[in-house]
Scaffold this motif. Sequence first.
Motif, PDB file in Angstrom:
ATOM      1  N   HIS A  52     -16.691  18.318 -26.687  1.00  0.00           N
ATOM      2  CA  HIS A  52     -16.587  17.008 -26.039  1.00  0.00           C
ATOM      3  C   HIS A  52     -17.626  16.015 -26.564  1.00  0.00           C
ATOM      4  O   HIS A  52     -17.825  14.953 -25.974  1.00  0.00           O
ATOM      5  CB  HIS A  52     -16.677  17.138 -24.524  1.00  0.00           C
ATOM      6  N   TRP A  85     -17.659  11.036 -17.673  1.00  0.00           N
ATOM      7  CA  TRP A  85     -16.279  11.005 -18.120  1.00  0.00           C
ATOM      8  C   TRP A  85     -15.825  12.406 -18.530  1.00  0.00           C
ATOM      9  O   TRP A  85     -16.603  13.249 -18.934  1.00  0.00           O
ATOM     10  CB  TRP A  85     -16.105  10.050 -19.310  1.00  0.00           C
ATOM     11  N   HIS A  86     -14.535  12.614 -18.344  1.00  0.00           N
ATOM     12  CA  HIS A  86     -13.846  13.788 -18.869  1.00  0.00           C
ATOM     13  C   HIS A  86     -14.562  15.069 -18.410  1.00  0.00           C
ATOM     14  O   HIS A  86     -15.061  15.152 -17.294  1.00  0.00           O
ATOM     15  CB  HIS A  86     -13.760  13.660 -20.387  1.00  0.00           C
ATOM     16  N   HIS A 119      -4.971  20.640 -18.746  1.00  0.00           N
ATOM     17  CA  HIS A 119      -4.353  19.486 -19.393  1.00  0.00           C
ATOM     18  C   HIS A 119      -3.063  19.996 -20.039  1.00  0.00           C
ATOM     19  O   HIS A 119      -3.077  20.661 -21.071  1.00  0.00           O
ATOM     20  CB  HIS A 119      -5.265  18.810 -20.413  1.00  0.00           C
ATOM     21  N   TYR A 128      -5.588  14.813 -17.931  1.00  0.00           N
ATOM     22  CA  TYR A 128      -6.193  15.749 -16.988  1.00  0.00           C
ATOM     23  C   TYR A 128      -5.367  15.900 -15.709  1.00  0.00           C
ATOM     24  O   TYR A 128      -4.929  14.916 -15.111  1.00  0.00           O
ATOM     25  CB  TYR A 128      -7.596  15.276 -16.600  1.00  0.00           C
ATOM     26  N   THR A 147     -11.522  10.340 -16.046  1.00  0.00           N
ATOM     27  CA  THR A 147     -11.032  11.550 -16.707  1.00  0.00           C
ATOM     28  C   THR A 147     -10.779  11.345 -18.200  1.00  0.00           C
ATOM     29  O   THR A 147     -10.938  12.290 -18.966  1.00  0.00           O
ATOM     30  CB  THR A 147      -9.773  12.118 -16.019  1.00  0.00           C
ATOM     31  N   PRO A 148     -10.381  10.166 -18.702  1.00  0.00           N
ATOM     32  CA  PRO A 148     -10.315  10.000 -20.154  1.00  0.00           C
ATOM     33  C   PRO A 148     -11.720  10.008 -20.765  1.00  0.00           C
ATOM     34  O   PRO A 148     -12.679   9.546 -20.149  1.00  0.00           O
ATOM     35  CB  PRO A 148      -9.648   8.629 -20.329  1.00  0.00           C
ATOM     36  N   HIS A 156     -12.155  12.362 -23.978  1.00  0.00           N
ATOM     37  CA  HIS A 156     -12.205  13.589 -24.781  1.00  0.00           C
ATOM     38  C   HIS A 156     -12.926  13.379 -26.104  1.00  0.00           C
ATOM     39  O   HIS A 156     -13.594  14.288 -26.605  1.00  0.00           O
ATOM     40  CB  HIS A 156     -10.789  14.095 -25.024  1.00  0.00           C
TER      41      HIS A 156
END
Length: 234
Positions: free
Chosen positions: A15, A86-87, A111, A157, A204-205, A207
């Motif tokens: 990540h 994030w993520h 995912h 996600y 959640t975005p 990656h």
Amino acid sequence: MTRRALIVRGGWDGHHPVETTELFVPFLNTSGFDVEIRESNEVYADPDTMARVDLIVQSVTMSEISADALRGLRDAVERGTGLVGWHGGIADSYRNSSDYLQLIGGQFATHPGKAPEDRVGDQSDNYLRYSVRFTDAGRSHEITAGLDDFELETEQYWVLHDDLIDTLAVTEHPTQPYQPWHRPIVSPVFWTRSWGAGRVFVSTPGHTVDVLRHPTIRTIMERGMLWASRTASE
């Protein structure tokens, strides 16, 4: 008055915790923050450091957290320190800690991937084209107000969450003949959470660095940092 931001990064290298957090350092500096970067979450156990922090930006996927560090993190947020991430760096951290999950309010479950015949054996197998739709709350919230619904092609996600979060945007996981669920599932994409005197913001975005460079995502992340941070008036 200068505010203090603490970036805590580490965990799974996939990540890109260094590259993604470095993306936001110039913004934090120009927004009036002194930025400190730590490569270990044990900083949370240092009461002197945590007492000075107005905003925590965390990017630590999976990994573990000690009881003292988790207590220090929860106490800091409860006293008014903002927490943003994030993520997997925030929504898939410290899987063995239910107390951390309670603080964040949402946990990565999976995912969903592409159809089996479209998979090639790399990370792109998990990249789907999906829509992000702002909720009524999101259309009026200062983090996301004025932004249009948009599409992404990245990991989508599926999040397990509770009712204490305020969801600013959602995405839908459709039914597919190659998947075992029987009706569409709606998951939060961006959410906020009030915890004591503190504020939590989760995206959640995120990656890859490229996802965070998406104009809408970057705007939301930067607004989220300012919204979550403790202010001088507090």
